[in-house]
Enzyme design. Structure first.
Site, PDB file in Angstrom:
ATOM      1  N   PHE A   1       7.769  41.119  -3.355  1.00 16.14           N
ATOM      2  CA  PHE A   1       7.287  39.948  -4.095  1.00 16.14           C
ATOM      3  C   PHE A   1       7.553  38.669  -3.295  1.00 16.14           C
ATOM      4  CE2 PHE A   1       8.252  42.152  -8.427  1.00 16.14           C
ATOM      5  CZ  PHE A   1       7.121  42.944  -8.271  1.00 16.14           C
TER       6      PHE A   1
ATOM      7  N   CYS B   1       6.378  38.143   0.402  1.00 22.81           N
ATOM      8  CA  CYS B   1       5.585  37.789   1.583  1.00 22.81           C
ATOM      9  C   CYS B   1       4.856  36.467   1.348  1.00 22.81           C
ATOM     10  CB  CYS B   1       4.590  38.895   1.899  1.00 22.81           C
ATOM     11  SG  CYS B   1       3.575  38.483   3.331  1.00 22.81           S
TER      12      CYS B   1
ATOM     13  N   THR C   1      10.994  35.761   3.665  1.00 22.77           N
ATOM     14  CA  THR C   1      10.882  34.633   4.598  1.00 22.77           C
ATOM     15  C   THR C   1      10.506  33.342   3.882  1.00 22.77           C
ATOM     16  OG1 THR C   1       8.608  35.277   5.041  1.00 22.77           O
ATOM     17  CG2 THR C   1      10.293  36.085   6.556  1.00 22.77           C
TER      18      THR C   1
ATOM     19  N   CYS D   1      33.468  12.815  18.763  1.00 25.30           N
ATOM     20  CA  CYS D   1      34.024  12.602  17.427  1.00 25.30           C
ATOM     21  C   CYS D   1      34.048  11.119  17.110  1.00 25.30           C
ATOM     22  CB  CYS D   1      35.432  13.204  17.332  1.00 25.30           C
ATOM     23  SG  CYS D   1      36.607  12.551  18.543  1.00 25.30           S
TER      24      CYS D   1
ATOM     25  N   CYS E   1      31.835   9.372  14.107  1.00 24.21           N
ATOM     26  CA  CYS E   1      32.540   8.724  12.992  1.00 24.21           C
ATOM     27  C   CYS E   1      32.230   7.232  12.955  1.00 24.21           C
ATOM     28  CB  CYS E   1      34.043   8.973  13.125  1.00 24.21           C
ATOM     29  SG  CYS E   1      34.967   8.464  11.667  1.00 24.21           S
TER      30      CYS E   1
ATOM     31  N   CYS F   1      40.419   8.051   7.191  1.00 30.71           N
ATOM     32  CA  CYS F   1      39.775   9.367   7.200  1.00 30.71           C
ATOM     33  C   CYS F   1      39.602   9.889   5.771  1.00 30.71           C
ATOM     34  CB  CYS F   1      40.610  10.357   8.016  1.00 30.71           C
ATOM     35  SG  CYS F   1      39.882  12.000   8.099  1.00 30.71           S
TER      36      CYS F   1
ATOM     37  N   CYS G   1      33.778  15.127  12.419  1.00 28.42           N
ATOM     38  CA  CYS G   1      34.350  15.122  13.771  1.00 28.42           C
ATOM     39  C   CYS G   1      34.598  16.547  14.248  1.00 28.42           C
ATOM     40  CB  CYS G   1      35.631  14.305  13.815  1.00 28.42           C
ATOM     41  SG  CYS G   1      36.894  14.822  12.639  1.00 28.42           S
TER      42      CYS G   1
END
Lengths: 424, 455
Positions: free
Chosen positions: A135, A137, A203, A351, A355, A382, A388
Site C-alpha cells: 500500500f 508504492c 519510499t 563549533c 554557535c 550554553c 557544537c
C-alpha cells in the site's frame, strides 16, 4: 552467542534481516543468492495481475554526500514486470529449497474484492510464509488506483486487509506509505482490518536532483522525469519516527512492526528493534554493496547483544519506546552544557562559528600568541543545544555534560510558567 | 656555456631519459582526485592554513569551490590574493606553511589536506576565457618596477589593476626571476614561468623593458624623476663567498649559476656533468642543486653542511627528496681548502670536522678530503650593493645588508618602495615576494590617490 532467530507475526526466521520487496527480490536467482549469503528472509518483489507491468529506462537516481557516498536513492520502477505464473513457480521452488527462511510475497492488485479473492489462493499454494500488502508504492501505480493510492485512504487499507484475512490463511503484513500526515491513522486501519503486522516505511515521494544542463530532473526518461520514491540511509530518521509513533500508539499496542528505511548496519537494525520492531527489512544498502552485508550485520548485532547481556531480540525489542514521549512530559529542569576536550580539539573553529552565527554565542575563540586559537565554552551562555557537538569533526571531542541544577523533575504540564499548567 | 665546468664531460644519458628525470616532481591531481581531496577540507573558521599563508589566500573558500565544481571561482579566489598562485602552488614549501597549519595535520587526523596540489588544480583547470581581472579606469599615473621577479610582477599586476601604467625594468632576457632562472626544473615544468607571465600581462598596462640593470644603465634618481612611484624588486643577485683561496678555480661555482643554465637548456644532455660532486649549503637551493646533479647522472653527490640536519634550512620534505635521489647528506664539516689537480681543476675539497661547544660552532683539528670534480656553492645569496650607486639610491637605508622597508613596503626615500628578497622583511619565499609586491601596490595606490584628492 546471542540467538538472532525470530518469530514475527507467526513467521519463523533464523535472523531478523529480511530483504524488502524491491529489485533484489525480483526473481529466484537473486533470492537464492540472498539466502546463500545468509539473509533470514525476503519479501518477494510485488506481484500483480497479468499482464505484468512494463518499466521505463532509466529508473534510479541518487542524492550524494560530500564524498560521493550515496545518502539516498530515488526510483521510478514499478512492481514486477514478469508474469504471475513465472513468479509463483519460482516462489514455490525457492520455498521448497529453503524451508528455514522466511518467504513473504508482496502483493498489489486493484482495490476490488474479486481481484484479491483470485490471487490470494494462488499465493498461498506456493507454500509462502506470509503476504505483504503493498500500500506504499508512491510512483506509477497510484495513478492506476493502487499502491499509495490505497495506503493514503484508511478505509481502503482496512477493507483490503479484511479481504486478505478472509480469503487467505497466511499472516498478513500491511506495508504503509510514509506519504501521509499521520502514520498512526493507516496503522490503526490495518489493525482494524485484522492485520497480523505492519511494515514501514515504503519510499518517500522525491526528486533527487536536476540536470541543470538539460533542465530535467533525475532519473530522466529521455527529456522528461517524474516523481519517484526515496529510500536509503537519508530516510532512516523519518522511518524511525514513524515506527516509534506506531509503537507508542495505545490503539495499535502489540501490533508487530517490521522496520524498514535506511537500514545498512547492525546498529541501524538494533535501533529499529529498540523502538519496537520485531524484524527489519533492508534494500538500498544491499543494492549498493551486494548481499554480503548481512554477514557484518548479523555478527555485529549478536556481539552487541552479547555485550549487553541480551539473549535474544525480545530482550531489547521496544526497550526505547517507553523513553520516547511527548515534549510536554520532558524535564524542563534538566540541563547539559558543552565541554570541549582541549587535548582532542584540532582547532578548526567550526563549533565557534556555528554557535556564534547561528546559536547562543557560547563558544569563545581565544587567539593564542602563536596565532592558533583555543575554543572555550562560556558555561553561562550554553543552553545545551548540541550544535557544537554535531558540527565538530572529531568524535568525542565535545561532550555534553549534565549539570546538577539542584532542581527537581518538572515537566511543562506542571511548570508554573505554563499558563495552563496542572495545579493539583 | 658554464665556463667554470667547460672541462667536464656532458651527461652520458640520452635526451629522452634526461627529460623524463626532470618531469613534474609532484604530478597534478585529476578531477576525481581533486574532488576527493577537497572533500577532506573541514572548512575551518579563522582557518589556520590561511593564517599560515604569507599571501593570505582564502584556502577553505577555494577548496569549497573546487568541491562544488566551481573551479573557475576557486582560481579567481586564489589569484585575487596571489596572482602567481599557479607557481606558488608548485614551489611553495607548503609543508612548513599552509599544510603544516592544516588541522588535519594534527596527530589525531592523519594527514593534511594537499592544499598546494588543490591550488594547482584550480589554477590549471580554470580555463578563463579572458583575463579574470579588470583594470580600473586609467589614472594617468606611471609606476616603475625594477626587477621582473615575483615581487615585481605582483606589484605590476596589482598596480595595473588600479589603473596605473607600469613599466618593468629587467636585467635579464626573460621575466619571472627565480621562477624562470632559479627553481629546480622538475618543480616548475613546461615553461610554466613564461606561461604564467603571459597570463599576468593579460591585464594590460604593463610594459617590460629587458636589458635594464640598476646601477649600470638605469639609475634610481632618473626613475624617481620620471615616474610617480618606484618599486624595487631586486632579489639577491650576489652569491656568498667561501673566503678560501682558489675559489675561482675551474670546477667551483655558485649553484645558482648552474641552475640558471639548466633551467634555460633545451637539451639537458649538453650540460656539463660532474662524476663526483660536492654541494655546500643547507637550504632548498642546495638540495635543488644536489638532486638535479644526481638526476643528470652524477654518480656521487655529497651535500655538506657545517651544522646538523636539524639546523638545515631545507625542510624535511626537501631532505627526503635528496635522500630519495641518493644524495648523501654530510653534516658537521666545514670547507677548509679547495683541492686542485695538476691542470688546476678542482679535484676535491678538504673539510674540518666541526662540533658545538656551549652553543658555539667550533672547528676541530680533524680534517678529511672528499674527491670531486665539481663543487657548487649554495651557502646563501646576498644583496648586490652595486645596484644602488647613484646619489638617490645611496640614500636608501639598509638593515642587515638589505633595503629597509616598513610594513607598507616603503623605503626611507619617499615614493620608493621595495619588496621581496632584497628587503629586510620576512622570509625569502616566492609567496612572500608576491605578497610584498601586492601590498606595495596597494600602498602606492593609496598614496597616489591621496595625492590626487589633495591636488
Amino acid at each position: 552467542m546471542a540467538d538472532l532467530s525470530i518469530v514475527f507475526a507467526g513467521i519463523k526466521a533464523p535472523n531478523p534481516f529480511w530483504l524488502a520487496s524491491a529489485p533484489p527480490t525480483d526473481k529466484a536467482y537473486n533470492v537464492v543468492r540472498a539466502f546463500e549469503a545468509g539473509w533470514g528472509g525476503v519479501v518477494w518483489k510485488t506481484l500483480g495481475e497479468d499482464p505484468a507491468a512494463v518499466n521505463v529506462s532509466s529508473r534510479y537516481s541518487a542524492h550524494y554526500g560530500a564524498n560521493r557516498e550515496v545518502l539516498g536513492i530515488n526510483n521510478i520502477e514499478l512492481i514486477t514486470d514478469r508474469s504471475l505464473e513465472i513468479n509463483l513457480r519460482e516462489i514455490t521452488q525457492v520455498k521448497k529449497d529453503w524451508p528455514d527462511r522466511a518467504l513473504i510475497v508482496s502483493l498489489m492488485v486493484p482495490c476490488v474484492e474479486e481481484s484479491w479473492k483470485n490471487i490470494l489462493p494462488l499465493v498461498e499454494a506456493t507454500g509462502a510464509d506470509g503476504i505483504e500488502l503493498n500500500f506504499g508504492c508512491p510512483h506509477g501505480m497510484p495513478e492506476r488506483g493502487m499502491g499509495a493510492a490505497v495506503g493514503q485512504v484508511p478505509e481502503y487499507v482496512e477493507q483490503v486487509t479484511r479481504w486478505c484475512k478472509t480469503y487467505c490463511s497466511l499472516p498478513v503484513i500491511v506495508k504503509l506509505t510514509p506519504n501521509i500526515t499521520d502514520i498512526r491513522v493507516a496503522a490503526r486501519a490495518a489493525h482494524r482490518g485484522g492485520a497480523d503486522a505492519v511494515s514501514l516505511i515504503n519510499t518517500i515521494n522525491s526528486i533527487t536532483s536536476v540536470d541543470l544542463d538539460r533542465m530535467v530532473a533525475l532519473p530522466s526518461v529521455g527529456s522528461q522525469s517524474t516523481h519517484g520514491g526515496y529510500c536509503g540511509s537519508a530516510v532512516k530518521p523519518i522511518a524511525l519516527n514513524m515506527v516509534a509513533e506506531i509503537a507508542r500508539d495505545p490503539q495499535t499496542r502489540g501490533l508487530p512492526i517490521c522496520g524498514i528505511g535506511g537500514i545498512g548496519s547492525w546498529r541501524d537494525a538494533a535501533e529499529f528493534i529498540a523502538l519496537g520492531s520485531g524484524a527489519v527489512q533492508v534494500c538500498t544498502a544491499a543494492m549498493l554493496h551486494g548481499f554480503r552485508i548481512v554477514e557484518e550485520m548479523k555478527d555485529g548485532l549478536s556481539r552487541w547483544m552479547d555485550s549487553q547481556g541480551h539473549a535474544n531480540l525480545q530482550a531489547f525489542s521496544g526497550r526505547a519506546v517507553g523513553n520516547t514521549t511527548d515534549w510536554k512530559y520532558l524535564d524542563i529542569n534538566y540541563q547539559v552544557i558543552a565541554k570541549i576536550d582541549q587535548e582532542a580539539c584540532i582547532g578548526c573553529g567550526r563549533c565557534h562559528i556555528a554557535c556564534e552565527d547561528t546559536s547562543h554565542q557560547a563558544i569563545a575563540s581565544l587567539k593564542q600568541a602563536d596565532g592558533t586559537h583555543v575554543y572555550e565554552v562560556i558555561d553561562d551562555e550554553c543552553v545545551g543545544c548540541n550544535l557544537c557537538q554535531i558540527t565538530c569533526p572529531v568524535q568525542d571531542c565535545i561532550e555534553m555534560v549534565t549539570v546538577d541544577t539542584g532542581k527537581p523533575f518538572l515537566d511543562w504540564n506542571h511548570d508554573p510558567r505554563n499558563p495552563y499548567h496542572v495545579t493539583a | 656555456m658554464i665556463q667554470p665546468l667547460s672541462h667536464l664531460p656532458h651527461s652520458q644519458e640520452d635526451p629522452a631519459t634526461l627529460a623524463a628525470r626532470f618531469s613534474d616532481l609532484a604530478p597534478p591531481l585529476n578531477a576525481r582526485q581533486a574532488h576527493l581531496e577537497a572533500s577532506r577540507c573541514l572548512y575551518c573558521y579563522d582557518a589556520p592554513c590561511v593564517n599560515a599563508c604569507p599571501s593570505e589566500i582564502d584556502i577553505p573558500s577555494f577548496i569549497r569551490n573546487i568541491h562544488q565544481d566551481n573551479v573557475q571561482g576557486a582560481a579567481q579566489k586564489i589569484l585575487s590574493a596571489n596572482i602567481l598562485g599557479g607557481s606558488c602552488a608548485r614551489v611553495c614549501p607548503t609543508e612548513v606553511l599552509c599544510q603544516q597549519a592544516c588541522v588535519r595535520n594534527n596527530a589525531h587526523e592523519c594527514a593534511p589536506v594537499l592544499i598546494g596540489s588543490l591550488q594547482r588544480y584550480a589554477v590549471d583547470n580554470a580555463h578563463f576565457s579572458g583575463h579574470p581581472f579588470q583594470r580600473a579606469a586609467t589614472t594617468g599615473k606611471r609606476i616603475a618596477v625594477v626587477g621582473a621577479g615575483p615581487a615585481g610582477l605582483s606589484c605590476a599586476h596589482r598596480s595595473a589593476m588600479h589603473g596605473h601604467d607600469v613599466v618593468i625594468f629587467e636585467a635579464r632576457d626573460k621575466a619571472g626571476g627565480l621562477n624562470e632562472y632559479g627553481i629546480a626544473k622538475y618543480k616548475l615544468v613546461d615553461d610554466y614561468a613564461q606561461r604564467e607571465l603571459d597570463f599576468l600581462l593579460g591585464i594590460g598596462g604593463i610594459e617590460i623593458r629587458h636589458g635594464q640593470r640598476l646601477g649600470e644603465n638605469l639609475s634610481l634618481s632618473d626613475l624617481h624623476q620620471q615616474f610617480d612611484a618606484v618599486f624595487l624588486g631586486l632579489g639577491l643577485a650576489a652569491s656568498k663567498q667561501l673566503g678560501l683561496s682558489d675559489e675561482q678555480a675551474p670546477g667551483l661555482l655558485a649553484a645558482t649559476e648552474y641552475i640558471r643554465e639548466l633551467r634555460q637548456a633545451d637539451d639537458l644532455s649538453q650540460l656539463p656533468v660532474a662524476d663526483r660532486c660536492i654541494v655546500l649549503g643547507a637550504g632548498n637551493t642546495a638540495i635543488d642543486m644536489a638532486v638535479q646533479m644526481a638526476r643528470l647522472g652524477a654518480r656521487d653527490v655529497n651535500l655538506v653542511y657545517r651544522r646538523g640536519l636539524e639546523d638545515m634550512g631545507a625542510t624535511l620534505h626537501e631532505q627526503d627528496i635528496a635522500k630519495a635521489n641518493q644524495v648523501r647528506l654530510l653534516t658537521w664539516a666545514q670547507p677548509q681548502q679547495v683541492l686542485l689537480d695538476d691542470a688546476g681543476h678542482v679535484c676535491g675539497m678538504r673539510f674540518s670536522r666541526t662540533h658545538l661547544e656551549n652553543g658555539r660552532l667550533v672547528i676541530g683539528a680533524e680534517t678529511f678530503d672528499l674527491p670531486a670534480d665539481a663543487i657548487f656553492k649554495a651557502i646563501g645569496q646576498a644583496f648586490d650593493d652595486s645596484a644602488l650607486v647613484d646619489p638617490l639610491a645611496r640614500e636608501l637605508k639598509r638593515q642587515d645588508g638589505r633595503i629597509l622597508v616598513d610594513e607598507h613596503l616603503r623605503t626611507s626615500v619617499p615614493g620608493v618602495y621595495a619588496g621581496g628578497d632584497c628587503t629586510s622583511l620576512d622570509q625569502d619565499l616566492t609567496v612572500q615576494a608576491v605578497q610584498h609586491g601586492k601590498l606595495a601596490a596597494e600602498a602606492i595606490n593609496a598614496q597616489l590617490m591621496l595625492n590626487v584628492e589633495a591636488a
